[in-house]
Design a protein around this motif. Structure first.
Motif, PDB file in Angstrom:
ATOM      1  N   UNK A 159       4.145  12.842  -0.485  1.00 33.94           N
ATOM      2  CA  UNK A 159       2.748  12.386  -0.469  1.00 33.94           C
ATOM      3  C   UNK A 159       2.055  12.742  -1.778  1.00 33.94           C
ATOM      4  N   UNK A 160       2.228  13.998  -2.242  1.00 36.50           N
ATOM      5  CA  UNK A 160       1.501  14.468  -3.421  1.00 36.50           C
ATOM      6  C   UNK A 160       2.115  13.975  -4.725  1.00 36.50           C
ATOM      7  N   UNK A 161       3.429  13.818  -4.758  1.00 37.55           N
ATOM      8  CA  UNK A 161       4.093  13.396  -5.999  1.00 37.55           C
ATOM      9  C   UNK A 161       4.591  11.966  -5.843  1.00 37.55           C
ATOM     10  N   UNK A 162       5.806  11.780  -5.342  1.00 37.81           N
ATOM     11  CA  UNK A 162       6.290  10.421  -5.083  1.00 37.81           C
ATOM     12  C   UNK A 162       7.395  10.485  -4.035  1.00 37.81           C
TER      13      UNK A 162
ATOM     14  N   UNK B  39       0.842  -1.191   0.000  1.00 37.35           N
ATOM     15  CA  UNK B  39       0.000   0.000   0.000  1.00 37.35           C
ATOM     16  C   UNK B  39       0.877   1.241   0.000  1.00 37.35           C
ATOM     17  N   UNK B  40       0.296   2.342  -0.403  1.00 36.29           N
ATOM     18  CA  UNK B  40       1.029   3.616  -0.396  1.00 36.29           C
ATOM     19  C   UNK B  40       1.244   4.043   1.054  1.00 36.29           C
ATOM     20  N   UNK B  41       2.483   4.397   1.424  1.00 36.35           N
ATOM     21  CA  UNK B  41       2.743   4.752   2.825  1.00 36.35           C
ATOM     22  C   UNK B  41       2.007   6.019   3.235  1.00 36.35           C
ATOM     23  N   UNK B  42       1.488   6.074   4.458  1.00 34.84           N
ATOM     24  CA  UNK B  42       0.828   7.285   4.956  1.00 34.84           C
ATOM     25  C   UNK B  42       1.841   8.407   5.187  1.00 34.84           C
ATOM     26  N   UNK B  43       1.358   9.654   5.368  1.00 35.14           N
ATOM     27  CA  UNK B  43       2.287  10.799   5.528  1.00 35.14           C
ATOM     28  C   UNK B  43       3.302  10.620   6.645  1.00 35.14           C
ATOM     29  N   UNK B  44       2.884  10.038   7.774  1.00 34.53           N
ATOM     30  CA  UNK B  44       3.837   9.894   8.886  1.00 34.53           C
ATOM     31  C   UNK B  44       4.978   8.926   8.527  1.00 34.53           C
TER      32      UNK B  44
END
Length: 337
Positions: free
Chosen positions: A274-277, A239-244
């Motif tokens: 988070x917004x890009x990669x 999964x995509x990692x969360x911001x933290x």
């Protein structure tokens, strides 16, 4: 076959012990009057329970001379091949000068008889054994330049016999293939056959594709991997990692690269990740550090990161830039299409 290991187990007779005294018989070298060659040697080895004197020939004596074996050294002599191994310096050996053997490896005096049977193990890969068979063929004037299926089959038969007689153990390794969607249908067919064999490594495939064409065909499949191959695999959920987590990864990366980030710069890089990669955010660290150093700062600040972002684009900005430029020049757009 490089990912499949074989642990060979051998029992060999050896003479092992601490050298009590050693006398090497020498003669002038036939071609160099300033050098000497060993003709033989007489030495005494001792363990905690036994002491034995040995008289060895020219081959062993030459090794003793080359290794500079002295009283107090712990050595091992293979009874069959005559190979000499210097294990180290006895902890209880006397020294004429203080600190003489400080650099040498200190070992305990062996226990048991001087002549004993030792079990030794060493690990090689199936590929190493294949190559050894090719080299043996070259020595016998056979012009084998590649590993053929016949050589592999013979090696497999030999390994099976060694495993059955408990002289070897199979050590399956890991075959990791990144960008697995780049493999073509023939490569997947080969992997399918390989996984059915007894000597098969643990296969790990990595890809970031969703549904795409299998190379070499016109058929689409999840991850660009044939369905029958996917059926053999356990698919790990990612999964995509969360911001933290993005923030923590960037922070760890900065510490590992010796880059000091201000809190504001770390917040900006986290937002970019988070917004890009995450990869783009991590790649901005080193250029931002260079810009900070040119500015006379040891700490990377938001203005340094923004300066680097103005020079290096991520793939989304690059695509948008190219589309805008093509709109200005219809002729170039038609040519590229």
């Amino acid at each position: 076959r490089r990912a499949i290991g074989v642990r060979l187990i051998e029992e060999r007779e050896v003479y092992e012990g601490e050298v009590v005294n050693i006398e090497i018989e020498k003669a002038p070298h036939p071609y160099n009057p300033y050098a000497q060659v060993a003709l033989g040697a007489f030495l005494t080895l001792k363990t905690r329970q036994e002491e034995k004197s040995l008289e060895v020939g020219e081959r062993v004596a030459a090794q003793l001379l080359r290794l500079n074996v002295r009283p107090g050294d712990v050595i091992e002599i293979d009874a069959e091949t005559g190979h000499v191994t210097k294990l180290g310096r006895s902890k209880y050996a006397e020294s004429k000068w203080k600190g003489e053997y400080r650099i040498g490896k200190l070992v305990e005096v062996p226990s048991g008889p001087v002549k004993k049977v030792k079990k030794t193990t060493h690990t090689v890969t199936l590929h190493d054994i294949d190559m050894a068979n090719i080299r043996a063929g070259r020595l016998m004037l056979f012009r084998e330049e590649e590993i053929t299926n016949e050589i592999r089959a013979k090696v497999d038969e030999q390994i099976e016999e060694l495993i059955k007689s408990k002289k070897a153990e199979l050590v399956p390794g890991v075959l990791f293939i990144d960008e697995a969607h780049m493999l073509d249908i023939e490569a997947f067919s080969f992997l399918n056959r390989t996984l059915e064999q007894e000597f098969a490594p643990l296969l790990v495939l990595a890809t970031n594709r969703a549904v795409t064409k299998i190379r070499g065909t016109d058929y689409k499949s999840p991850h660009g991997i044939p369905i029958d191959m996917l059926d053999r695999l356990l698919i790990a959920k990612t999964k995509i990692p969360p911001p933290e987590d993005v923030r923590k990864i960037i922070e760890i990366k900065a510490v590992a690269d010796g880059i000091e980030l201000s809190t504001e710069a770390l917040d900006l890089l986290t937002e970019i990740g988070v917004k890009r990669s995450l990869r783009y955010a991590a790649q901005l660290l080193q250029p931002a550090k260079v810009v900070a150093e040119i500015s006379g700062s040891n700490v990377v600040r938001p203005e340094h990161v923004k300066r680097v972002m103005g020079v290096y684009l991520d793939f989304r900005d690059s695509i948008n830039y190219l589309n805008e430029e093509l709109k200005k020049d219809p002729v170039l757009s038609e040519f590229l299409q």
